[in-house]
Scaffold this active site. Sequence first.
Site, PDB file in Angstrom:
ATOM      1  N   TYR A 176      36.655 -61.776  39.109  1.00 30.50           N
ATOM      2  CA  TYR A 176      35.655 -61.497  38.080  1.00 30.50           C
ATOM      3  C   TYR A 176      34.231 -61.774  38.583  1.00 30.50           C
ATOM      4  O   TYR A 176      33.363 -60.897  38.530  1.00 30.50           O
ATOM      5  CB  TYR A 176      35.986 -62.296  36.821  1.00 30.50           C
ATOM      6  CG  TYR A 176      35.191 -61.920  35.592  1.00 30.50           C
ATOM      7  CD1 TYR A 176      34.361 -60.802  35.571  1.00 30.50           C
ATOM      8  CD2 TYR A 176      35.281 -62.681  34.436  1.00 30.50           C
ATOM      9  CE1 TYR A 176      33.631 -60.464  34.438  1.00 30.50           C
ATOM     10  CE2 TYR A 176      34.560 -62.353  33.297  1.00 30.50           C
ATOM     11  CZ  TYR A 176      33.737 -61.246  33.303  1.00 30.50           C
ATOM     12  OH  TYR A 176      33.022 -60.921  32.182  1.00 30.50           O
ATOM     13  N   GLU A 183      28.480 -55.486  40.880  1.00 32.60           N
ATOM     14  CA  GLU A 183      27.881 -54.590  39.897  1.00 32.60           C
ATOM     15  C   GLU A 183      26.378 -54.845  39.753  1.00 32.60           C
ATOM     16  O   GLU A 183      25.564 -53.909  39.766  1.00 32.60           O
ATOM     17  CB  GLU A 183      28.580 -54.766  38.552  1.00 32.60           C
ATOM     18  CG  GLU A 183      30.019 -54.278  38.562  1.00 32.60           C
ATOM     19  CD  GLU A 183      30.771 -54.677  37.298  1.00 32.60           C
ATOM     20  OE1 GLU A 183      30.109 -54.941  36.282  1.00 32.60           O
ATOM     21  OE2 GLU A 183      32.000 -54.733  37.334  1.00 32.60           O
TER      22      GLU A 183
END
Length: 254
Positions: A176, A183
Site C-alpha cells: 500500500y 502514484e
Amino acid sequence: MAAVAATAATKGNGGGSGRAGGGEGSGLRKKKGPGPVATAYLVIYNVVMTAGWLVIAVGFVRAYLAKGSYHSLYYSIEKPLKFFQTGALLEVLHCAIGIVPSSVVLTSFQVMSRVFLIWAVTHSVKEVQSEDSVLLFVIAWTITEIIRYSFYTFSLLNHLPYIIKWARYTLFIVLYPMGVSGELLTIYAALPFVRQAGLYSISLPNKYNFSFDYYAFLILVMISYIPLFPQLYFHMLHQRRKVLSRTEEHKKFD
C-alpha cells in the site's frame, strides 16, 4: 487513489471480502451469496483477472531479463495493464446488479481512481511513462491484484488456502505505501507537462462560461491522499488483526 490502493488489502483494496466476488467475510456473516449462475460467472471473471495480472507480472520479468534494467519497463506491459485495469470497471456493475454485496459508490471510487491514473495521467502524459515511479505503483498493483483475485476465486469455491488469506491481509503493509508513493510521484512528475500543454484545461471566455484547471485538479488529488491514506491504512491493519485472529480461533477449535 491507491487505488486507493489499490490498491492494498481492502483495496484499501476493494471492499474487503466482497468487491470482485464473494469473499470469506460474507460467509462468516451467514448472508445469502450469489446464485449458481452468478457464482459461476464470478469465478470465471476472477480467474480471468488473476491470469491477466499474472501475464503482466510475467511480462515485467521477461522484459527485465531481456533488458537487464528496470528502466522503462512500463512499455512492455502497457497494453495488458490498460486492458485488465479497465476491465475492473465490471466490478462496479457487479455491485450495481447485486451479485456482489459491496457499495456501488465505494467500489466506483476505488476502481475509477486507478483507471484515472492509468488513462488521465500515465497514458495522457507520455513523458511520465519512463519514470521509475510508474514501476512502483504498477508492481504494487500487480502483486496486490494477483492475490486479491485469487482470494476471491478460492472464496467463491469455498476452499481458501490460508497462505492466500495471510498474503491478502499482510502484504498490503508494504504494498500500500509502495503503491501510494508511486502514484503520488507519477502525478507530481506529470504536473509541469500538464501545465505547459494546458492538458484537459478549459479557459474562459467560452460559450458555457465555465473553466477548469486540470493542473490545479491534480494538485487537489495529491492533497486528498493526506487524509485518506492514514484512514485506509489503519482500517486495513484493524481488519488484518480481526480476520487473522478469527482464523487462529477457528484453528484452535478445529
